[in-house]
Design an enzyme around this catalytic site. Structure first.
Site, short mmCIF file in Angstrom:
data_model
loop_
_atom_site.label_atom_id
_atom_site.label_comp_id
_atom_site.label_asym_id
_atom_site.label_seq_id
_atom_site.Cartn_x
_atom_site.Cartn_y
_atom_site.Cartn_z
N HIS A 66 0.87 -1.19 0.00
CA HIS A 66 0.00 0.00 0.00
C HIS A 66 0.90 1.23 0.00
O HIS A 66 1.52 1.56 1.01
CB HIS A 66 -0.91 0.02 1.23
CG HIS A 66 -1.86 1.18 1.26
ND1 HIS A 66 -3.20 1.03 1.52
CD2 HIS A 66 -1.66 2.51 1.07
CE1 HIS A 66 -3.79 2.22 1.48
NE2 HIS A 66 -2.86 3.13 1.22
N LYS A 73 -9.13 -0.69 -6.01
CA LYS A 73 -9.18 -0.03 -4.71
C LYS A 73 -10.57 0.54 -4.44
O LYS A 73 -11.11 1.29 -5.26
CB LYS A 73 -8.13 1.10 -4.69
CG LYS A 73 -8.16 1.97 -3.45
CD LYS A 73 -7.66 1.23 -2.22
CE LYS A 73 -7.92 2.03 -0.96
NZ LYS A 73 -6.73 2.48 -0.28
N HIS A 106 -10.36 0.54 1.70
CA HIS A 106 -10.19 1.53 2.78
C HIS A 106 -11.38 1.35 3.72
O HIS A 106 -12.49 1.76 3.40
CB HIS A 106 -10.13 2.96 2.23
CG HIS A 106 -9.90 3.97 3.30
ND1 HIS A 106 -8.73 4.68 3.43
CD2 HIS A 106 -10.68 4.37 4.34
CE1 HIS A 106 -8.80 5.47 4.50
NE2 HIS A 106 -9.98 5.30 5.07
N HIS A 124 1.51 5.40 -1.62
CA HIS A 124 1.13 6.59 -2.40
C HIS A 124 2.40 7.21 -2.99
O HIS A 124 3.28 7.64 -2.25
CB HIS A 124 0.44 7.62 -1.51
CG HIS A 124 -0.84 7.12 -0.93
ND1 HIS A 124 -2.06 7.28 -1.56
CD2 HIS A 124 -1.10 6.43 0.21
CE1 HIS A 124 -3.01 6.73 -0.84
NE2 HIS A 124 -2.46 6.19 0.24
N HIS A 161 -4.46 -1.02 5.91
CA HIS A 161 -4.07 -0.22 7.07
C HIS A 161 -5.03 -0.40 8.25
O HIS A 161 -5.64 0.55 8.72
CB HIS A 161 -3.91 1.26 6.72
CG HIS A 161 -4.98 1.85 5.83
ND1 HIS A 161 -6.31 1.77 6.10
CD2 HIS A 161 -4.87 2.53 4.67
CE1 HIS A 161 -6.99 2.39 5.15
NE2 HIS A 161 -6.15 2.84 4.26
N ASP A 218 1.40 2.52 3.55
CA ASP A 218 0.54 3.70 3.39
C ASP A 218 1.38 4.97 3.48
O ASP A 218 0.89 6.01 3.92
CB ASP A 218 -0.61 3.71 4.40
CG ASP A 218 -1.73 4.66 3.99
OD1 ASP A 218 -1.72 5.15 2.84
OD2 ASP A 218 -2.61 4.92 4.82
ZN LIG Z 1 -3.49 5.07 1.71
#
Ligand SMILES: [Zn+2]
Length: 350
Positions: A18, A104, A141, A20, A179, A252
């Site tokens: 995960h 996602k 999420h 970004h 997460h 994350d």
């Molecule tokens: Zn994230």
């Protein structure tokens, strides 16, 4: 050998399930920080506009590879941002052509750039059925976005209100709860053996909500899902160090420039890419489970995704406390690196 006597640890090259990377100047600045230690990463699609189609994912993948410095190896595993108008045939083609690895799901409004997410789950049913058929994982999420639900309860409520019914309707769908931050989520994963796994971030293994709120507000510890009370952090550590194949690393790591963090309404996200492996080694060593770090960071993730573990290795070597930079520079401004609040002794030789 007990962990306290271990001074070197060689593990397969880890992956980040995960991540970004953003785009443009930020992408160029942060990509080397991940590629230095990690072989692959699941790349989040919440750009503006989001990465929704196979064509957009392919173009984003090209931009990532173009930003990779010469001599570095890295494989981005792309994801598609699920919207209520996502075309199941496009998702199928993206998966079968190797363009996208996962889809996602953001409940609409859950976090940074999630306005295009899903409100009505019946509208994405045909996409989920297609994914179940072809074995493509859904990364979730897991927070409800109802403003009436307390922010510290949103993950637990999501499990009951959204995830349980969804998995009942599409039981063959592989789901990654991303997460996870609560004991509730850890227990839910432990109790459900089929097609379910969870990622845990570096920072949620280290901070609880006191780090954010006690003795003055600390914007650099603010992320979503927000860190919970200490008992939940302890449950996360126990899950991570257990070796249980359903738990693996998804950092994350989510860079924002400092001016966007330090303001009256600051962004959510913690940037952990540079020092994650050193932080994790401290967490696993403190738990007396250093040898399980490889399962968490390098083996369990590829196993759930049906991919081979890396053939390369990295070596962690214990020594004098390391000095990671407090910030990295980008052309848009500085990005603060996660401060775990303790010394890091494990040097990474990649
Ligand atoms: Zn994230």
């Amino acid at each position: 050998m007990p962990d306290k006597d271990l001074t070197t640890l060689t593990i397969r090259r880890p992956d980040d399930w995960h991540l970004h990377l953003r785009d443009g100047n930020m992408l160029r600045a942060v990509l080397p920080e991940t590629a230095r230690h990690f072989g692959r990463a699941i790349i989040m699609p919440n750009l503006v506009p989001p990465v929704v189609t196979a064509e957009q994912a392919s173009a984003y993948r090209d931009r990532i590879m173009a930003a990779l410095p010469d001599g570095m190896q890295f494989e981005p595993l792309m994801t598609l941002y699920l919207t209520e108008t996502t075309d199941p045939d496009d998702v199928r083609a993206a998966f079968e052509n190797g363009i996208a690895t996962a889809v996602k799901l953001y409940p609409a409004g859950a976090t940074t750039n999630s306005a295009s997410g899903v409100r009505d789950f019946e509208k994405v049913r045909s996409v989920l059925d297609t994914m179940a058929e072809i074995g493509m994982p859904l990364c979730v999420h897991g927070e409800v976005t109802d403003s009436n639900i307390d922010i510290f309860d949103r993950e637990a409520v999501f499990i009951d209100k959204i995830l349980k019914p969804l998995r009942k309707k599409v039981p063959d769908l592989k789901v990654v709860m991303e997460h996870v931050t609560t004991e509730d989520a850890v227990d839910y994963v432990r109790d459900n053996h089929k097609n379910l796994a969870a990622t845990i971030t570096t920072h949620h293994l280290i901070i609880n909500r006191n780090h954010i709120l006690a003795g003055g507000i600390k914007p650099h510890y603010y992320c979503l899902p927000v860190a919970k009370r200490e008992a939940h952090r302890v449950a996360l550590v126990q899950a991570a160090v257990s070796g249980d194949k359903r738990f693996f690393l998804g950092t994350d790591s989510a860079p924002h420039i400092d001016p966007n963090k330090l303001q009256t309404c600051g962004c959510a996200g913690i940037f952990t890419a540079p020092n994650t492996m050193s932080c994790l080694a401290e967490v696993f060593e403190a738990a007396g489970e250093l040898k399980k770090l490889e399962a968490f960071a390098s083996l369990n993730g590829p196993r759930f995704y049906g991919l081979p573990a890396s053939e390369q290795t990295i070596t962690l070597r214990k020594g004098d406390p390391l000095k990671y930079p407090t910030h990295i520079a980008t052309e848009d401004g500085p990005v603060t690196v996660f401060d775990p609040g303790f010394d890091l002794h494990w040097h990474v030789e990649a």
